[in-house]
Write an enzyme that holds these catalytic residues in place. Sequence first.
Site: not given
Length: 374
Positions: A67, A126
């Site tokens: 990520d 997120e």
Amino acid sequence: MNPLIKIRRDLHQIPELGFQEVKTQAYLLSYLKSLPQDRITIKKWRTGLFVKIQGLNPQKTIGYRTDIDGLPISEETGLQFSSSHADHMHACGHDFHMSIALGVLTYFTGNPIADNLLFIFQPAEEGPGGAEPMLKSEEMMEWKPDLIFALHIAPEYPVGTIAVKEGLLFANTSELFIDLKGKGGHAARPHETNDMVVAACTLVNQLQTIISRNVDPLDSAVITIGKITGGTVQNIIAENARLEGTIRTLSSESMKKVKHRIEALVKGIEAGFECEAVIDYGSMYHQVYNTESVTRDFMKYLQKETEVKVIECKEAMTGEDFGYMLKEIPGLMFWLGVDSPYGLHHAKLTPNEAAIDVAVSVMTSYISHLENKI
């Protein structure tokens, strides 16, 4: 300086929120283009990247996902390479994750194996969630891996430790937003109003009864209301209020039950306070469920062939959208010990950079081990 540490520090200074990772993508592309290009193919996907390394005699494709986004947190580490973006920070270790992925990728550009490798630089972990749409992309359909791996830093474990388990590792998660609208008015005449601050406070207390009275005690679930806003000034009774939080459960069945009970309680608030309510569940992440056979092989290999300490951990209420990829592709995620006195999403998170080389060594070794296995 170790080049991967330099990369980590460079990335640490430019955290960007989900689907806004423009500088991050540009930095990654610049580094990738500095590598030998004879076996590399790069495709952009929004603010993310797919990077394929062609194998020498491919029988399968091995995937590795990292990520790339940051968090809306004001950094308080005092580091010389602190975030240069006000109110943004890599407070969940994604700068580490990217540096590790680049380290593994770099190794295999110079040491190609038989199988194809696919490195996925995923935005918006997120929020609002990049894994699910990336999984459905044309690029993924063309290059979809047969196995996939990812890691997450763990501040509570020392460097040199890897924690993992078969099956459920991370929970099902969902955002929760509830907007209440009543009738405001003068603080001296409450009988003419429907006070949404009182309604919101009542609802918060009622929501906690879902966990204690509607979820099996042998199961686990959490409802957290992390933010409440309402009203305008101190002498006006609030016409509006908003609750923001999260739901976390260890089973999809519990998630459905919890949401059903939330909706029932909100209807009760509407009736009891003569107001209107709107529920929005925002982003929802599927549980991270490690493939049992792959995880067993991973643990056995590390215990036999490496010097890292392998811990069989318990499942956590953490949420991670990598769960969507594991829903479709066999593989696993593991915790990487980074020995920080401050935890994830903390403004003073300071992971030990020695963990970067540990992770690169583990993953290059294990992926090389996999090339002879179907």
